[in-house]
Write a protein that holds these residues in place. Structure first.
Motif, mmCIF file in Angstrom:
data_model
loop_
_atom_site.group_PDB
_atom_site.id
_atom_site.type_symbol
_atom_site.label_atom_id
_atom_site.label_comp_id
_atom_site.label_asym_id
_atom_site.label_seq_id
_atom_site.Cartn_x
_atom_site.Cartn_y
_atom_site.Cartn_z
ATOM 1 N N GLY A 166 26.084 -28.376 48.803
ATOM 2 C CA GLY A 166 25.408 -28.466 50.086
ATOM 3 C C GLY A 166 26.333 -28.711 51.270
ATOM 4 O O GLY A 166 25.875 -28.747 52.409
ATOM 5 N N ASP A 167 27.611 -28.881 51.019
ATOM 6 C CA ASP A 167 28.548 -29.192 52.102
ATOM 7 C C ASP A 167 29.343 -27.971 52.571
ATOM 8 O O ASP A 167 30.174 -28.088 53.462
ATOM 9 C CB ASP A 167 29.519 -30.299 51.662
ATOM 10 C CG ASP A 167 30.364 -30.820 52.819
ATOM 11 O OD1 ASP A 167 29.790 -31.107 53.889
ATOM 12 O OD2 ASP A 167 31.591 -30.924 52.652
ATOM 13 N N LEU A 168 29.101 -26.798 51.988
ATOM 14 C CA LEU A 168 29.901 -25.626 52.357
ATOM 15 C C LEU A 168 29.851 -25.306 53.851
ATOM 16 O O LEU A 168 30.906 -25.106 54.466
ATOM 17 C CB LEU A 168 29.490 -24.405 51.536
ATOM 18 C CG LEU A 168 29.931 -24.397 50.082
ATOM 19 C CD1 LEU A 168 29.461 -23.125 49.396
ATOM 20 C CD2 LEU A 168 31.431 -24.526 49.961
ATOM 21 N N PRO A 169 28.657 -25.264 54.471
ATOM 22 C CA PRO A 169 28.654 -24.967 55.914
ATOM 23 C C PRO A 169 29.445 -25.994 56.726
ATOM 24 O O PRO A 169 30.165 -25.643 57.658
ATOM 25 C CB PRO A 169 27.169 -24.997 56.289
ATOM 26 C CG PRO A 169 26.446 -24.760 55.009
ATOM 27 C CD PRO A 169 27.295 -25.368 53.940
ATOM 28 N N ASN A 170 29.301 -27.266 56.351
ATOM 29 C CA ASN A 170 30.036 -28.315 57.064
ATOM 30 C C ASN A 170 31.540 -28.205 56.815
ATOM 31 O O ASN A 170 32.340 -28.419 57.728
ATOM 32 C CB ASN A 170 29.538 -29.696 56.645
ATOM 33 C CG ASN A 170 28.095 -29.917 57.038
ATOM 34 O OD1 ASN A 170 27.650 -29.440 58.062
ATOM 35 N ND2 ASN A 170 27.368 -30.631 56.209
ATOM 36 N N ALA A 171 31.923 -27.885 55.590
ATOM 37 C CA ALA A 171 33.346 -27.717 55.273
ATOM 38 C C ALA A 171 33.934 -26.565 56.087
ATOM 39 O O ALA A 171 35.049 -26.677 56.623
ATOM 40 C CB ALA A 171 33.525 -27.468 53.781
ATOM 41 N N MET A 172 33.207 -25.475 56.188
ATOM 42 C CA MET A 172 33.675 -24.338 56.981
ATOM 43 C C MET A 172 33.856 -24.740 58.442
ATOM 44 O O MET A 172 34.865 -24.408 59.072
ATOM 45 C CB MET A 172 32.691 -23.178 56.869
ATOM 46 C CG MET A 172 32.664 -22.523 55.529
ATOM 47 S SD MET A 172 31.446 -21.186 55.515
ATOM 48 C CE MET A 172 31.144 -21.019 53.785
ATOM 49 N N LYS A 173 32.875 -25.455 58.964
ATOM 50 C CA LYS A 173 32.943 -25.869 60.366
ATOM 51 C C LYS A 173 34.120 -26.824 60.597
ATOM 52 O O LYS A 173 34.840 -26.690 61.588
ATOM 53 C CB LYS A 173 31.633 -26.538 60.774
ATOM 54 C CG LYS A 173 31.563 -26.885 62.222
ATOM 55 C CD LYS A 173 30.205 -27.410 62.616
ATOM 56 C CE LYS A 173 30.214 -27.735 64.097
ATOM 57 N NZ LYS A 173 28.918 -28.096 64.588
ATOM 58 N N ARG A 174 34.324 -27.778 59.694
ATOM 59 C CA ARG A 174 35.449 -28.712 59.842
ATOM 60 C C ARG A 174 36.780 -27.964 59.855
ATOM 61 O O ARG A 174 37.658 -28.243 60.683
ATOM 62 C CB ARG A 174 35.449 -29.741 58.703
ATOM 63 C CG ARG A 174 34.403 -30.815 58.822
ATOM 64 C CD ARG A 174 34.629 -31.940 57.835
ATOM 65 N NE ARG A 174 34.644 -31.535 56.449
ATOM 66 C CZ ARG A 174 33.564 -31.461 55.660
ATOM 67 N NH1 ARG A 174 32.372 -31.761 56.131
ATOM 68 N NH2 ARG A 174 33.681 -31.109 54.390
ATOM 69 N N LEU A 175 36.937 -27.017 58.933
ATOM 70 C CA LEU A 175 38.178 -26.246 58.877
ATOM 71 C C LEU A 175 38.382 -25.407 60.136
ATOM 72 O O LEU A 175 39.487 -25.346 60.681
ATOM 73 C CB LEU A 175 38.193 -25.349 57.634
ATOM 74 C CG LEU A 175 38.430 -26.067 56.318
ATOM 75 C CD1 LEU A 175 38.089 -25.154 55.143
ATOM 76 C CD2 LEU A 175 39.870 -26.547 56.219
ATOM 77 N N GLU A 176 37.313 -24.766 60.592
ATOM 78 C CA GLU A 176 37.427 -23.931 61.790
ATOM 79 C C GLU A 176 37.800 -24.776 63.009
ATOM 80 O O GLU A 176 38.625 -24.362 63.826
ATOM 81 C CB GLU A 176 36.132 -23.159 62.024
ATOM 82 C CG GLU A 176 35.926 -22.052 61.016
ATOM 83 C CD GLU A 176 34.562 -21.390 61.067
ATOM 84 O OE1 GLU A 176 34.422 -20.335 60.438
ATOM 85 O OE2 GLU A 176 33.640 -21.926 61.717
ATOM 86 N N GLU A 177 37.222 -25.966 63.101
ATOM 87 C CA GLU A 177 37.541 -26.842 64.236
ATOM 88 C C GLU A 177 38.955 -27.397 64.117
ATOM 89 O O GLU A 177 39.697 -27.426 65.092
ATOM 90 C CB GLU A 177 36.526 -27.986 64.319
ATOM 91 C CG GLU A 177 35.167 -27.527 64.788
ATOM 92 C CD GLU A 177 34.111 -28.626 64.736
ATOM 93 O OE1 GLU A 177 34.426 -29.761 64.305
ATOM 94 O OE2 GLU A 177 32.971 -28.337 65.118
ATOM 95 N N ARG A 178 39.326 -27.849 62.925
ATOM 96 C CA ARG A 178 40.644 -28.458 62.717
ATOM 97 C C ARG A 178 41.765 -27.465 63.012
ATOM 98 O O ARG A 178 42.789 -27.816 63.590
ATOM 99 C CB ARG A 178 40.771 -28.948 61.275
ATOM 100 C CG ARG A 178 42.090 -29.670 61.008
ATOM 101 C CD ARG A 178 42.216 -30.128 59.557
ATOM 102 N NE ARG A 178 41.046 -30.836 59.106
ATOM 103 C CZ ARG A 178 40.521 -30.728 57.883
ATOM 104 N NH1 ARG A 178 41.084 -29.948 56.977
ATOM 105 N NH2 ARG A 178 39.447 -31.397 57.546
#
Length: 111
Positions: free
Chosen positions: A22-34
């Motif tokens: 369930g964390d894939l969308p959040n993981a993608m967003k964190r990586l894109e922001e970082r």
């Protein structure tokens, strides 16, 4: 530079960043922001890959991947240091292998 390779890189980064189901969308967003990746890049590579990639997008993905690899190496180095402080029961061959790996990663990062 291929879309399939970009997909593999993106998948690897997202799986490492994910904190569980369930964390894939959040993981993608964190990586894109970082890493200041284009918004939606990781999602599109995972679910609806493009036919080709612009060179600038490819380079930003490769740079992000290398940065993540160095981050993982620093985490491993810290983990080894903490473990050494807690115990002397580490297998010397294991410690040497980890240290060689860290030297290799550091050497490649300098080039």
């Amino acid at each position: 530079m291929s879309v399939a390779l970009a997909q593999d890189i993106a998948r690897s980064m997202v799986e490492r960043e994910s904190r569980g189901s369930g964390d894939l969308p959040n993981a993608m967003k964190r990586l894109e922001e970082r890493h200041k990746l284009p918004s939606g890049l990781l999602h599109s590579l995972r679910y609806r890959p493009p036919k080709d990639l612009m060179l600038s997008v490819w380079q930003s993905l490769v740079d992000a991947y290398q940065t993540e690899c160095l981050r993982q190496a620093r985490l491993l180095e810290h983990e080894l240091k903490v473990t050494r402080e807690l115990t002397n029961d580490l297998d010397p061959n294991f410690v040497q292998a980890v240290e060689r790996l860290l030297q290799e990663v550091r050497g490649e990062a300098r080039q």
